[in-house]
Design a protein around this motif. Structure first.
Motif, PDB file in Angstrom:
ATOM      1  N   GLY A  34      96.531  30.063  52.241  1.00  0.00           N
ATOM      2  CA  GLY A  34      96.816  30.012  53.737  1.00  0.00           C
ATOM      3  C   GLY A  34      95.637  31.058  54.532  1.00  0.00           C
ATOM      4  N   ASP A  35      95.623  31.987  54.007  1.00  0.00           N
ATOM      5  CA  ASP A  35      94.859  33.123  54.760  1.00  0.00           C
ATOM      6  C   ASP A  35      93.323  32.301  54.577  1.00  0.00           C
ATOM      7  N   TYR A  36      92.796  31.887  53.588  1.00  0.00           N
ATOM      8  CA  TYR A  36      91.527  31.125  53.560  1.00  0.00           C
ATOM      9  C   TYR A  36      91.350  30.176  54.717  1.00  0.00           C
ATOM     10  N   ALA A  37      92.350  29.305  54.757  1.00  0.00           N
ATOM     11  CA  ALA A  37      92.383  28.212  55.716  1.00  0.00           C
ATOM     12  C   ALA A  37      92.297  28.740  57.236  1.00  0.00           C
ATOM     13  N   VAL A  38      92.933  29.484  57.635  1.00  0.00           N
ATOM     14  CA  VAL A  38      92.975  30.150  58.673  1.00  0.00           C
ATOM     15  C   VAL A  38      91.399  31.080  59.020  1.00  0.00           C
ATOM     16  N   THR A  39      91.248  31.751  58.245  1.00  0.00           N
ATOM     17  CA  THR A  39      89.942  32.412  58.363  1.00  0.00           C
ATOM     18  C   THR A  39      88.841  31.416  58.432  1.00  0.00           C
ATOM     19  N   ASN A  40      88.784  30.459  57.865  1.00  0.00           N
ATOM     20  CA  ASN A  40      87.555  29.370  57.706  1.00  0.00           C
ATOM     21  C   ASN A  40      87.876  28.121  58.476  1.00  0.00           C
ATOM     22  N   LYS A  41      89.004  28.178  59.307  1.00  0.00           N
ATOM     23  CA  LYS A  41      89.201  27.178  60.420  1.00  0.00           C
ATOM     24  C   LYS A  41      89.459  25.972  59.658  1.00  0.00           C
ATOM     25  N   VAL A  42      90.004  25.849  58.462  1.00  0.00           N
ATOM     26  CA  VAL A  42      90.477  24.624  58.011  1.00  0.00           C
ATOM     27  C   VAL A  42      91.787  23.950  58.305  1.00  0.00           C
ATOM     28  N   SER A  43      91.629  23.047  59.446  1.00  0.00           N
ATOM     29  CA  SER A  43      92.905  22.559  60.309  1.00  0.00           C
ATOM     30  C   SER A  43      93.670  21.831  59.253  1.00  0.00           C
ATOM     31  N   TYR A  44      94.944  22.058  59.517  1.00  0.00           N
ATOM     32  CA  TYR A  44      96.129  21.320  58.861  1.00  0.00           C
ATOM     33  C   TYR A  44      97.277  21.056  59.795  1.00  0.00           C
ATOM     34  N   VAL A  45      98.008  20.009  59.430  1.00  0.00           N
ATOM     35  CA  VAL A  45      99.417  19.801  60.330  1.00  0.00           C
ATOM     36  C   VAL A  45     100.582  20.271  59.264  1.00  0.00           C
ATOM     37  N   PRO A  46     101.562  20.664  60.151  1.00  0.00           N
ATOM     38  CA  PRO A  46     102.673  21.170  59.183  1.00  0.00           C
ATOM     39  C   PRO A  46     103.289  19.991  58.397  1.00  0.00           C
ATOM     40  N   THR A  47     103.967  20.650  57.328  1.00  0.00           N
ATOM     41  CA  THR A  47     104.704  19.606  56.615  1.00  0.00           C
ATOM     42  C   THR A  47     105.943  20.152  55.945  1.00  0.00           C
ATOM     43  N   SER A  48     106.752  18.825  55.611  1.00  0.00           N
ATOM     44  CA  SER A  48     108.103  19.660  55.157  1.00  0.00           C
ATOM     45  C   SER A  48     107.858  19.482  53.494  1.00  0.00           C
TER      46      SER A  48
END
Length: 86
Positions: A34-48
């Motif tokens: 998750g930190d990598y995704a935020v730092t590198n602006k990998v966009s995602y949509v929430p999921t259950s």
């Protein structure tokens, strides 16, 4: 006598960042820190969705990428793309 072996990893590049990627051909999903995704602006949509790691450890799933996640590796002096579809 049984010998434990760690899962294989390959060195990949994503947006100029090199890191070892775990290869788990038996998994039902691929995970990204998750930190990598935020730092590198990998966009995602929430999921259950929920998931468990080895040893039944719970994984905290933030979401699913909105776009395909593409890394590359070098094999025999050729750049090979590896695509993970959203």
């Amino acid at each position: 006598q049984l010998h434990k072996a760690s899962s294989p990893r390959i060195l990949v590049t994503h947006q100029g960042n090199k890191f070892p990627m775990l290869i788990d051909e038996g998994s039902e999903l691929n995970a990204l820190d998750g930190d990598y995704a935020v730092t590198n602006k990998v966009s995602y949509v929430p999921t259950s969705l929920t998931a468990s790691a080895a040893g039944n450890q719970e994984l905290h799933i933030l979401g699913q990428t909105e776009e395909d996640f593409v890394v590359s590796c070098t094999f025999a002096n050729r750049k090979i793309p590896i695509e993970f579809h959203a």
